[in-house]
Motif scaffolding. Structure first.
Motif, PDB file in Angstrom:
ATOM      1  N   PHE A  13       0.853  -1.182   0.000  1.00 42.37           N
ATOM      2  CA  PHE A  13       0.000   0.000   0.000  1.00 42.37           C
ATOM      3  C   PHE A  13       0.887   1.230   0.000  1.00 42.37           C
ATOM      4  O   PHE A  13       1.851   1.333   0.767  1.00 42.37           O
ATOM      5  CB  PHE A  13      -0.914   0.051   1.218  1.00 42.37           C
ATOM      6  N   GLU A  14       0.535   2.181  -0.851  1.00 39.17           N
ATOM      7  CA  GLU A  14       1.234   3.458  -0.881  1.00 39.17           C
ATOM      8  C   GLU A  14       0.200   4.554  -0.980  1.00 39.17           C
ATOM      9  O   GLU A  14      -0.682   4.526  -1.837  1.00 39.17           O
ATOM     10  CB  GLU A  14       2.191   3.534  -2.072  1.00 39.17           C
ATOM     11  N   GLY A  15       0.291   5.527  -0.066  1.00 37.58           N
ATOM     12  CA  GLY A  15      -0.686   6.593  -0.105  1.00 37.58           C
ATOM     13  C   GLY A  15      -0.686   7.440   1.138  1.00 37.58           C
ATOM     14  O   GLY A  15       0.314   7.538   1.855  1.00 37.58           O
ATOM     15  N   SER A  16      -1.832   8.037   1.397  1.00 29.32           N
ATOM     16  CA  SER A  16      -1.981   8.994   2.486  1.00 29.32           C
ATOM     17  C   SER A  16      -2.664   8.334   3.680  1.00 29.32           C
ATOM     18  O   SER A  16      -3.587   7.533   3.527  1.00 29.32           O
ATOM     19  CB  SER A  16      -2.815  10.185   2.003  1.00 29.32           C
ATOM     20  N   TRP A  17      -2.187   8.698   4.877  1.00 27.50           N
ATOM     21  CA  TRP A  17      -2.708   8.126   6.123  1.00 27.50           C
ATOM     22  C   TRP A  17      -3.051   9.243   7.109  1.00 27.50           C
ATOM     23  O   TRP A  17      -2.433  10.299   7.091  1.00 27.50           O
ATOM     24  CB  TRP A  17      -1.668   7.222   6.775  1.00 27.50           C
ATOM     25  N   LYS A  18      -4.017   8.959   7.965  1.00 23.42           N
ATOM     26  CA  LYS A  18      -4.331   9.868   9.072  1.00 23.42           C
ATOM     27  C   LYS A  18      -4.718   9.046  10.285  1.00 23.42           C
ATOM     28  O   LYS A  18      -5.572   8.156  10.194  1.00 23.42           O
ATOM     29  CB  LYS A  18      -5.493  10.800   8.703  1.00 23.42           C
ATOM     30  N   TYR A  19      -4.073   9.365  11.388  1.00 23.42           N
ATOM     31  CA  TYR A  19      -4.434   8.762  12.665  1.00 23.42           C
ATOM     32  C   TYR A  19      -4.534   7.239  12.561  1.00 23.42           C
ATOM     33  O   TYR A  19      -5.541   6.636  12.933  1.00 23.42           O
ATOM     34  CB  TYR A  19      -5.733   9.350  13.199  1.00 23.42           C
ATOM     35  N   SER A  20      -3.512   6.641  11.984  1.00 22.76           N
ATOM     36  CA  SER A  20      -3.386   5.179  11.934  1.00 22.76           C
ATOM     37  C   SER A  20      -4.261   4.492  10.907  1.00 22.76           C
ATOM     38  O   SER A  20      -4.358   3.267  10.913  1.00 22.76           O
ATOM     39  CB  SER A  20      -3.661   4.555  13.312  1.00 22.76           C
ATOM     40  N   LYS A  21      -4.900   5.246  10.049  1.00 24.10           N
ATOM     41  CA  LYS A  21      -5.736   4.628   9.026  1.00 24.10           C
ATOM     42  C   LYS A  21      -5.453   5.253   7.658  1.00 24.10           C
ATOM     43  O   LYS A  21      -5.073   6.412   7.559  1.00 24.10           O
ATOM     44  CB  LYS A  21      -7.221   4.781   9.354  1.00 24.10           C
ATOM     45  N   ALA A  22      -5.664   4.443   6.616  1.00 31.84           N
ATOM     46  CA  ALA A  22      -5.520   4.950   5.256  1.00 31.84           C
ATOM     47  C   ALA A  22      -6.635   5.951   4.988  1.00 31.84           C
ATOM     48  O   ALA A  22      -7.815   5.622   5.094  1.00 31.84           O
ATOM     49  CB  ALA A  22      -5.593   3.805   4.264  1.00 31.84           C
ATOM     50  N   ASN A  23      -6.264   7.176   4.653  1.00 30.30           N
ATOM     51  CA  ASN A  23      -7.225   8.238   4.372  1.00 30.30           C
ATOM     52  C   ASN A  23      -6.684   9.102   3.247  1.00 30.30           C
ATOM     53  O   ASN A  23      -5.510   9.469   3.241  1.00 30.30           O
ATOM     54  CB  ASN A  23      -7.451   9.115   5.601  1.00 30.30           C
ATOM     55  N   GLY A  24      -7.554   9.442   2.308  1.00 28.87           N
ATOM     56  CA  GLY A  24      -7.125  10.225   1.160  1.00 28.87           C
ATOM     57  C   GLY A  24      -6.841   9.317  -0.018  1.00 28.87           C
ATOM     58  O   GLY A  24      -7.532   8.320  -0.228  1.00 28.87           O
ATOM     59  N   GLN A  25      -5.833   9.643  -0.788  1.00 33.85           N
ATOM     60  CA  GLN A  25      -5.510   8.851  -1.972  1.00 33.85           C
ATOM     61  C   GLN A  25      -4.504   7.752  -1.638  1.00 33.85           C
ATOM     62  O   GLN A  25      -3.629   7.931  -0.798  1.00 33.85           O
ATOM     63  CB  GLN A  25      -4.945   9.735  -3.077  1.00 33.85           C
ATOM     64  N   GLY A  26      -4.678   6.628  -2.309  1.00 35.95           N
ATOM     65  CA  GLY A  26      -3.738   5.546  -2.078  1.00 35.95           C
ATOM     66  C   GLY A  26      -3.890   4.428  -3.085  1.00 35.95           C
ATOM     67  O   GLY A  26      -4.905   4.336  -3.788  1.00 35.95           O
ATOM     68  N   ARG A  27      -2.865   3.566  -3.142  1.00 31.79           N
ATOM     69  CA  ARG A  27      -2.892   2.431  -4.056  1.00 31.79           C
ATOM     70  C   ARG A  27      -2.502   1.166  -3.303  1.00 31.79           C
ATOM     71  O   ARG A  27      -1.479   1.129  -2.630  1.00 31.79           O
ATOM     72  CB  ARG A  27      -1.927   2.655  -5.218  1.00 31.79           C
ATOM     73  N   LEU A  28      -3.341   0.154  -3.434  1.00 29.41           N
ATOM     74  CA  LEU A  28      -3.075  -1.144  -2.821  1.00 29.41           C
ATOM     75  C   LEU A  28      -2.876  -2.176  -3.921  1.00 29.41           C
ATOM     76  O   LEU A  28      -3.769  -2.404  -4.737  1.00 29.41           O
ATOM     77  CB  LEU A  28      -4.239  -1.568  -1.920  1.00 29.41           C
ATOM     78  N   ILE A  29      -1.698  -2.781  -3.943  1.00 32.85           N
ATOM     79  CA  ILE A  29      -1.412  -3.858  -4.889  1.00 32.85           C
ATOM     80  C   ILE A  29      -1.420  -5.166  -4.120  1.00 32.85           C
ATOM     81  O   ILE A  29      -0.686  -5.337  -3.140  1.00 32.85           O
ATOM     82  CB  ILE A  29      -0.038  -3.656  -5.560  1.00 32.85           C
ATOM     83  N   HIS A  30      -2.265  -6.088  -4.549  1.00 29.77           N
ATOM     84  CA  HIS A  30      -2.394  -7.370  -3.868  1.00 29.77           C
ATOM     85  C   HIS A  30      -1.327  -8.342  -4.342  1.00 29.77           C
ATOM     86  O   HIS A  30      -0.743  -8.187  -5.422  1.00 29.77           O
ATOM     87  CB  HIS A  30      -3.779  -7.971  -4.131  1.00 29.77           C
ATOM     88  N   ALA A  31      -1.119  -9.363  -3.557  1.00 27.71           N
ATOM     89  CA  ALA A  31      -0.108 -10.367  -3.884  1.00 27.71           C
ATOM     90  C   ALA A  31      -0.411 -11.069  -5.203  1.00 27.71           C
ATOM     91  O   ALA A  31       0.501 -11.503  -5.904  1.00 27.71           O
ATOM     92  CB  ALA A  31      -0.005 -11.385  -2.754  1.00 27.71           C
ATOM     93  N   ASN A  32      -1.689 -11.177  -5.564  1.00 30.92           N
ATOM     94  CA  ASN A  32      -2.050 -11.864  -6.813  1.00 30.92           C
ATOM     95  C   ASN A  32      -2.006 -10.954  -8.034  1.00 30.92           C
ATOM     96  O   ASN A  32      -2.354 -11.365  -9.136  1.00 30.92           O
ATOM     97  CB  ASN A  32      -3.443 -12.488  -6.680  1.00 30.92           C
TER      98      ASN A  32
END
Length: 365
Positions: free
Chosen positions: A169-188
């Motif tokens: 996961f690469e992106g923006s976080w706030k207070y320990s959670k993913a918030n804003g824009q981000g990209r999640l690449i799964h293992a598959n």
């Protein structure tokens, strides 16, 4: 779906009998006058043909809950840092570099290469929270992330997190959670890129499967919700409304063979009013229930034949009128796709001939 009409050109058959071929139970195939097969594939069957869009909610929750992602990160130079694997600026990260290499897998790496660098196309979010950068860290649950933290030791801002199976996961976080824009690449190799709210896909986003299928549209709480578009590798596509992860509302579905349906959906099925068009221009316009013609509708053929009346589970049943191109018509009752009960045969001059039909055959005059 798709009960059709066939009738002999013989004069007796034209005036006394109409043969309506119904759909066989469990089948979506029928034949027209010339014996040509018609195949209609409902949406659920299309999904079952290894072309379904996997629901994102189960995948995302699996990663975030299974690995206890409870913190967030931010770092202005993390992209260059992770891509170059140049961790030498941090003297205590030699082991982390080796671990990062061990976390890589071909599917996730190929997906990231295809997607290219993640672009933060938003300005720094100055929410008044003081943040500081730190070197790469290994979490208790074995993930590695690189980025910055707030004073409460929470990830806050831009950051990267990598799981042992290669997910990233690469992106923006706030207070320990993913918030804003981000990209999640799964293992598959599957990938979601878009907006997040409290570790959930929310807002606009794009989900791409490793086989090329994709969804682009709105999300709410990890579910497709609002307007969206799906594409499949065979060329099929859907554009329309979603509700809590399912096609519900109004939409257009086009199959790979050129068949299309435009109308109302409910729980991924054709439900309500809508129009289905075959590749050879046959058209049914009317009511649907659970992917079947059900209720009032009109079925037309390119040669001018037409049926207007009631349907029950894909078959003409109830009161209905059948029209021939030469002006003749039948008005009366139907059952199981055939004339059944009282009716009238009306010639092109308007003369009526009453009769009683049984399973498609006239029994008296």
């Amino acid at each position: 779906m798709g009960a059709t009409c066939s009738c002999d050109k013989d004069s007796i058959q034209d005036t006394d009998q109409i043969i309506i071929e119904g759909v066989k139970p469990g089948s979506y195939e029928n034949k027209d006058l010339d014996g040509k097969s018609i195949n209609i594939r409902p949406i659920k069957e299309h999904y079952n043909n290894n072309q379904s869009i996997i629901k994102i909610q189960s995948i995302l929750r699996g990663y975030f809950d299974r690995y206890y992602v409870k913190k967030c990160i931010k770092c202005s130079n993390i992209q260059n840092l992770i891509r170059s694997s140049d961790l030498s600026v941090f003297p205590d990260t030699i082991n982390i570099e080796a671990i990062l290499n061990s976390y890589k897998n071909p599917q996730a790496s190929a997906a990231e290469k295809e997607a290219g660098p993640f672009v933060y196309n938003f300005a720094e979010d100055d929410d008044g929270v003081a943040i500081h950068e730190e070197g790469p860290k290994i979490l208790e649950t074995k993930e590695i992330y690189i980025g910055s933290w707030n004073d409460k030791n929470e990830k806050h801002g831009k950051g990267i997190q990598i799981w042992p199976d290669g997910s990233k996961f690469e992106g923006s976080w706030k207070y320990s959670k993913a918030n804003g824009q981000g990209r999640l690449i799964h293992a598959n190799g599957d990938m979601y890129e878009g907006n997040w709210h409290n570790d959930r896909a929310s807002g606009s986003g794009k989900y791409i499967h490793s086989n090329g299928a994709q969804y682009i549209g709105n999300w709410e709480e990890d579910k497709q919700h609002g307007k969206g578009i799906e594409h499949w590798p065979d060329g099929a596509r859907y554009e329309g409304d979603y509700y809590e992860g399912q096609k519900s509302g109004y939409g257009l579905f086009i199959w790979a063979d050129g068949s299309k349906y435009e109308g109302e959906f409910k729980n991924n099925d054709l439900n309500g009013s809508g129009t289905y068009t075959w590749p050879d221009k046959r058209v049914y316009k009317g009511q649907w229930k659970d992917n079947k013609m059900h209720g009032l509708g009109t079925f037309t053929w390119i040669d001018g034949r037409k049926y207007i009346g009631e349907y029950f589970e894909d078959k003409k049943q109830g009161n209905g009128n059948f029209y021939w191109p030469d002006g003749k018509r039948y008005e009366g009752m139907w059952f199981n796709g055939k004339q059944h009960g009282n009716g009238f045969l009306i010639d092109k001059t308007g003369n009526k001939r009453p009769g009683v039909w049984n399973n498609g055959k006239k029994t008296n005059s």
